[in-house]
Design a protein around this motif. Structure first.
Motif, mmCIF file in Angstrom:
data_model
loop_
_atom_site.group_PDB
_atom_site.id
_atom_site.type_symbol
_atom_site.label_atom_id
_atom_site.label_comp_id
_atom_site.label_asym_id
_atom_site.label_seq_id
_atom_site.Cartn_x
_atom_site.Cartn_y
_atom_site.Cartn_z
ATOM 1 N N LEU A 10 0.862 -1.177 0.000
ATOM 2 C CA LEU A 10 0.000 0.000 0.000
ATOM 3 C C LEU A 10 0.900 1.229 0.000
ATOM 4 C CD1 LEU A 10 -2.928 0.964 0.186
ATOM 5 C CD2 LEU A 10 -2.700 0.888 2.667
ATOM 6 N N SER A 11 1.029 1.860 -1.177
ATOM 7 C CA SER A 11 1.966 2.975 -1.306
ATOM 8 C C SER A 11 1.213 4.267 -1.568
ATOM 9 C CB SER A 11 2.927 2.720 -2.463
ATOM 10 O OG SER A 11 3.597 1.494 -2.285
ATOM 11 N N TRP A 12 1.774 5.358 -1.099
ATOM 12 C CA TRP A 12 1.213 6.670 -1.408
ATOM 13 C C TRP A 12 1.462 6.985 -2.872
ATOM 14 C CZ3 TRP A 12 -1.945 8.856 1.938
ATOM 15 C CH2 TRP A 12 -1.837 8.532 3.290
ATOM 16 N N GLN A 13 0.490 7.596 -3.529
ATOM 17 C CA GLN A 13 0.669 8.023 -4.913
ATOM 18 C C GLN A 13 -0.032 9.365 -5.115
ATOM 19 O OE1 GLN A 13 -1.634 5.773 -7.903
ATOM 20 N NE2 GLN A 13 -2.419 4.524 -6.224
ATOM 21 N N LEU A 14 0.431 10.085 -6.132
ATOM 22 C CA LEU A 14 -0.167 11.383 -6.444
ATOM 23 C C LEU A 14 -1.180 11.206 -7.560
ATOM 24 C CD1 LEU A 14 2.933 13.754 -6.347
ATOM 25 C CD2 LEU A 14 0.931 13.852 -4.833
ATOM 26 N N ALA A 15 -2.435 11.516 -7.256
ATOM 27 C CA ALA A 15 -3.501 11.402 -8.251
ATOM 28 C C ALA A 15 -3.896 12.796 -8.706
ATOM 29 C CB ALA A 15 -4.707 10.687 -7.654
ATOM 30 N N THR A 16 -4.131 12.933 -10.002
ATOM 31 C CA THR A 16 -4.550 14.226 -10.541
ATOM 32 C C THR A 16 -6.062 14.398 -10.407
ATOM 33 O OG1 THR A 16 -2.730 14.110 -12.115
ATOM 34 C CG2 THR A 16 -4.498 15.675 -12.618
ATOM 35 N N VAL A 17 -6.455 15.590 -10.000
ATOM 36 C CA VAL A 17 -7.885 15.900 -9.907
ATOM 37 C C VAL A 17 -8.408 16.184 -11.309
ATOM 38 C CG1 VAL A 17 -9.623 17.479 -8.972
ATOM 39 C CG2 VAL A 17 -7.604 16.856 -7.597
ATOM 40 N N VAL A 18 -9.372 15.366 -11.760
ATOM 41 C CA VAL A 18 -9.912 15.493 -13.112
ATOM 42 C C VAL A 18 -11.122 16.423 -13.117
ATOM 43 C CG1 VAL A 18 -10.969 14.208 -15.010
ATOM 44 C CG2 VAL A 18 -9.131 13.160 -13.663
ATOM 45 N N GLU A 19 -11.909 16.346 -12.070
ATOM 46 C CA GLU A 19 -13.148 17.105 -12.040
ATOM 47 C C GLU A 19 -13.620 17.271 -10.601
ATOM 48 O OE1 GLU A 19 -16.325 15.101 -14.067
ATOM 49 O OE2 GLU A 19 -17.664 16.827 -14.008
ATOM 50 N N LEU A 20 -14.285 18.382 -10.340
ATOM 51 C CA LEU A 20 -14.889 18.615 -9.028
ATOM 52 C C LEU A 20 -16.365 18.900 -9.238
ATOM 53 C CD1 LEU A 20 -12.013 20.899 -7.884
ATOM 54 C CD2 LEU A 20 -12.652 18.831 -6.658
ATOM 55 N N VAL A 21 -17.212 18.244 -8.468
ATOM 56 C CA VAL A 21 -18.657 18.427 -8.633
ATOM 57 C C VAL A 21 -19.260 18.776 -7.280
ATOM 58 C CG1 VAL A 21 -20.822 17.357 -9.366
ATOM 59 C CG2 VAL A 21 -18.657 16.671 -10.459
ATOM 60 N N GLU A 22 -19.917 19.933 -7.227
ATOM 61 C CA GLU A 22 -20.577 20.306 -5.981
ATOM 62 C C GLU A 22 -21.853 19.486 -5.838
ATOM 63 O OE1 GLU A 22 -20.426 24.456 -4.630
ATOM 64 O OE2 GLU A 22 -22.615 24.304 -4.490
ATOM 65 N N GLN A 23 -21.958 18.750 -4.749
ATOM 66 C CA GLN A 23 -23.139 17.909 -4.534
ATOM 67 C C GLN A 23 -24.173 18.611 -3.674
ATOM 68 O OE1 GLN A 23 -23.714 15.166 -6.038
ATOM 69 N NE2 GLN A 23 -21.721 14.555 -6.833
ATOM 70 N N THR A 24 -23.710 19.209 -2.584
ATOM 71 C CA THR A 24 -24.565 20.027 -1.733
ATOM 72 C C THR A 24 -23.719 21.222 -1.323
ATOM 73 O OG1 THR A 24 -23.895 19.130 0.411
ATOM 74 C CG2 THR A 24 -25.601 17.900 -0.772
ATOM 75 N N PRO A 34 -5.748 8.261 -10.442
ATOM 76 C CA PRO A 34 -4.499 7.769 -9.826
ATOM 77 C C PRO A 34 -3.678 6.996 -10.861
ATOM 78 C CG PRO A 34 -6.457 6.799 -8.769
ATOM 79 C CD PRO A 34 -6.911 7.497 -10.008
ATOM 80 N N PRO A 35 -2.386 7.208 -10.920
ATOM 81 C CA PRO A 35 -1.572 6.568 -11.953
ATOM 82 C C PRO A 35 -1.454 5.061 -11.758
ATOM 83 C CG PRO A 35 -0.191 7.799 -10.415
ATOM 84 C CD PRO A 35 -1.607 8.131 -10.079
#
Lengths: 247, 83
Positions: A10-24, A34-35
């Protein structure tokens, strides 16, 4: 070479934020890429770690909101006003940013089609998130187990995935019920009180039907629901729980 | 402070043990109660993370990360079987 040697860890990895959606007003979905991702099971979570300029680190767990079949990783985070991590994730994170995470994590609060049902999902507040992954997995795999969901929120405005859940109730054979504990719109015909043994008894199948139950929410919510079910004769081993708190 | 449950330390457990442990079954060394690690009462704000027996409150797991090492104390169990 290094990646191969670490496979399975279980390793830390850097994932790119593709999209943000406001739910409430207080919750946002974060779609990530995540790569190094081998897939997940519905109900699992990831650990997210933030590092400040001075090296201080804060780490929290967030449930995965997407189904394994969705083809992307989605977290849905509720902003806690005095939180150390969630205000950054909800207010400051932008598309294209990178987020450090590790996962998928957990083998207990997991539902897969092969586990069968009937499936009873009980969520309080943002506890709906892993249950939404299970519901999507159910729909994506055309599972034919009966599904019932009880979702407790303070008001209709705070219901996360409201349209999607109502659509699941209307278009698919999923019995979705809401209880709004503080404020109800005019003409509301759902439940309007906090969960208790009577409400759980009304929504749940009889214990003899042996439903598989997943309960997620704040600690007191989870314990009320789990104790009610066990009191109604449900097998403790078929009642799976996940608590979250303002840590 | 409200207790969480073993799901909250699932990641730390994977790092310490090398595989999923919340479905591991343990026997409490004090009361003999049997439970999955996911079904323990967990406190994250102790010095480190602490998991206690739901039946008798006995301390079952203490995990502390020090300078990149995770120190795990499991002496509260009389038995622990991975799933």
């Amino acid at each position: 070479m290094e990646r191969a040697a670490l496979r399975g860890r279980l390793s830390w990895q850097l994932a790119t934020v593709v999209e943000l959606v406001e739910q409430t007003r207080r919750t946002k979905s974060i779609v990530l890429d995540p790569p190094d991702w081998t897939g997940h099971r519905a109900g699992q979570h990831v650990d997210v770690r933030l590092t400040a300029d001075d090296g201080y680190q804060a780490q929290r767990s967030y449930s995965i909101a997407s189904a394994p079949e969705d083809g992307h990783l989605e977290l849905t985070v509720e902003r806690l006003d005095d939180g150390e991590v969630s205000p950054y994730l909800v207010d400051d994170l932008r598309s294209g940013d990178q987020l450090e995470l590790r996962g998928p994590i957990g083998g207990y609060f997991v539902w897969e089609r092969s586990l069968g049902g009937p499936l009873l999902l009980i969520g309080g507040g943002s506890g709906i998130v892993p249950l939404r992954a299970m519901l999507r997995h159910h729909l994506a795999t055309a599972s034919d187990v009966p599904v019932r969901m009880l979702y407790s929120a303070r008001s209709l405005d705070e219901v996360i995935y409201r349209e999607e859940l109502m659509r699941a109730g209307a278009e698919h054979a999923v019995d979705v019920r809401f209880t709004l504990t503080r404020k109800q719109p005019a003409g509301w015909d759902g439940y309007a009180r906090r969960i208790d043994r009577d409400l759980i008894g009304e929504v749940a199948w009889p214990a003899g039907d042996r439903p598989l139950v997943y309960i997620c929410g704040p600690t007191a919510f989870v314990e009320t629901a789990a104790e009610a079910l066990v009191g109604l004769g449900h097998e403790p081993g078929r009642v799976r729980t996940e608590r979250f708190g303002p840590t | 402070m409200d207790a969480l449950d073993g799901n909250a330390i699932a990641g730390q457990l994977v790092v310490a043990f090398g595989h999923e442990m919340t479905t591991a079954s343990g026997v409490c060394g004090r009361c003999g109660g049997q439970a999955l690690l996911a079904e323990t009462n967990v406190y994250l704000r102790a010095p480190g993370s602490v998991a206690r027996c739901r039946a008798c409150d006995n301390v079952l797991v203490v995990m502390v990360e020090v300078r990149g090492y995770t120190v795990v104390d499991l002496t509260g169990f009389s038995a622990l079987e991975p799933a």
